[in-house]
Scaffold this motif. Structure first.
Motif, PDB file in Angstrom:
ATOM      1  N   ASP A   1       5.898   7.083  -7.510  1.00  0.00           N
ATOM      2  CA  ASP A   1       4.636   6.416  -7.817  1.00  0.00           C
ATOM      3  C   ASP A   1       4.809   4.926  -7.529  1.00  0.00           C
ATOM      4  O   ASP A   1       5.415   4.198  -8.314  1.00  0.00           O
ATOM      5  N   TYR A   2       4.301   4.476  -6.383  1.00  0.00           N
ATOM      6  CA  TYR A   2       4.560   3.089  -5.983  1.00  0.00           C
ATOM      7  C   TYR A   2       3.923   2.091  -6.943  1.00  0.00           C
ATOM      8  O   TYR A   2       4.380   0.947  -7.061  1.00  0.00           O
ATOM      9  N   SER A   3       2.866   2.506  -7.671  1.00  0.00           N
ATOM     10  CA  SER A   3       2.247   1.585  -8.624  1.00  0.00           C
ATOM     11  C   SER A   3       3.212   1.238  -9.754  1.00  0.00           C
ATOM     12  O   SER A   3       3.206   0.117 -10.278  1.00  0.00           O
ATOM     13  N   GLU A   4       4.086   2.188 -10.125  1.00  0.00           N
ATOM     14  CA  GLU A   4       5.074   1.928 -11.166  1.00  0.00           C
ATOM     15  C   GLU A   4       6.140   0.946 -10.686  1.00  0.00           C
ATOM     16  O   GLU A   4       6.575   0.056 -11.417  1.00  0.00           O
TER      17      GLU A   4
ATOM     18  N   TRP B   1       5.064   0.512   0.762  1.00  0.00           N
ATOM     19  CA  TRP B   1       5.569   0.009  -0.514  1.00  0.00           C
ATOM     20  C   TRP B   1       7.074   0.057  -0.644  1.00  0.00           C
ATOM     21  O   TRP B   1       7.662  -0.803  -1.291  1.00  0.00           O
TER      22      TRP B   1
ATOM     23  N   LYS C   1       5.691  -1.268  -8.324  1.00  0.00           N
ATOM     24  CA  LYS C   1       4.996  -2.555  -8.186  1.00  0.00           C
ATOM     25  C   LYS C   1       4.869  -3.235  -9.549  1.00  0.00           C
ATOM     26  O   LYS C   1       5.102  -4.440  -9.688  1.00  0.00           O
ATOM     27  N   LYS C   2       4.524  -2.451 -10.568  1.00  0.00           N
ATOM     28  CA  LYS C   2       4.401  -2.986 -11.918  1.00  0.00           C
ATOM     29  C   LYS C   2       5.742  -3.535 -12.401  1.00  0.00           C
ATOM     30  O   LYS C   2       5.806  -4.622 -12.990  1.00  0.00           O
TER      31      LYS C   2
ATOM     32  N   ASN D   1       0.842  -1.196   0.000  1.00  0.00           N
ATOM     33  CA  ASN D   1       0.000   0.000   0.000  1.00  0.00           C
ATOM     34  C   ASN D   1       0.881   1.252   0.000  1.00  0.00           C
ATOM     35  O   ASN D   1       2.113   1.151  -0.041  1.00  0.00           O
ATOM     36  N   ASP D   2       0.256   2.397   0.087  1.00  0.00           N
ATOM     37  CA  ASP D   2       0.969   3.661  -0.030  1.00  0.00           C
ATOM     38  C   ASP D   2       1.925   3.921   1.129  1.00  0.00           C
ATOM     39  O   ASP D   2       2.849   4.714   1.002  1.00  0.00           O
TER      40      ASP D   2
END
Length: 207
Positions: free
Chosen positions: A184-187, A130, A189-190, A126-127
């Motif tokens: 950007d933690y989503s990047e 991460w 993670k990706k 999560n934010d």
């Protein structure tokens, strides 16, 4: 058992190859915590690095539990078989047990699958966590697949890992100790999933 010193996960597994290891985790302070079992009663000797450990294993079965079938020696307790469809019943029970056992073995195998472990760990990202979690789950996956020591900070380039993969992991380490640095933690993670998917593909192709 808690293990300190200059020793790798692979060394511990080799030292305990004659035992059943239940868990083997590396703690934040660099020490290992290992839980293992054995049915070999008596003095057991373990060679761990340059140390020789002696463990005395005692049976949990008491003297009063060794002759629990004495009543069967009495002729009055003899079972006289009658014409019941017991074979069919026993076969059905055995079949059900076999199916249940196979099902649970499948669950156990899935629980040990490095990819399943990785996905479960990444689902908890999560934010707020991460920076630590993505790095932890990626390094754990690599160690489980290639018997490396990435969790211990030994980032060796081995096929099919690339220099870019190592740089990504090192960048994640930098993020953990740079609280003021955002991203950007989503990047991240990706990217971690892309690395793992590529490693899985390479593993399948090599089999």
């Amino acid at each position: 058992m808690k293990i300190e010193g200059d020793i790798s996960k692979n060394d511990i597994e080799k030292a305990l190859k004659d035992y059943k290891i239940s868990s083997l985790e590396r703690d934040k302070d660099g020490t290992y915590t290992v839980t293992f079992t054995t049915y070999k009663v008596g003095e057991n000797e373990i060679q761990l690095g340059d140390k020789k450990l002696k463990i005395d294993v005692v049976s949990t079965v008491g003297p009063d539990e060794k002759d629990i079938y004495e009543a069967l020696s009495n002729p009055n307790n003899t079972y006289i078989e009658t014409d019941y469809p017991h074979i069919g019943i026993l076969a059905t029970i055995a079949g059900v047990i076999a199916i249940i056992t196979a099902f649970f073995m499948h669950l156990v195998d899935r629980a040990k699958d490095p990819y399943i472990i990785f996905k479960k760990g990444m689902s908890k990202v999560n934010d707020s966590n991460w920076k630590e979690r993505i790095s932890l789950e990626l390094r754990r996956y690599i160690d489980n697949m290639y018997s490396t020591n990435f969790l211990g900070g030994e980032y060796n380039v081995i096929y099919p890992l690339t220099k870019e993969d190592i740089e990504f992991i090192k960048d994640m380490d930098y993020l953990k100790f740079a609280p003021n640095r955002e991203g950007d933690y989503s990047e991240y993670k990706k990217r971690a999933f892309e690395i793992v998917e590529r490693l899985r593909k390479e593993k399948k192709n090599s089999v």
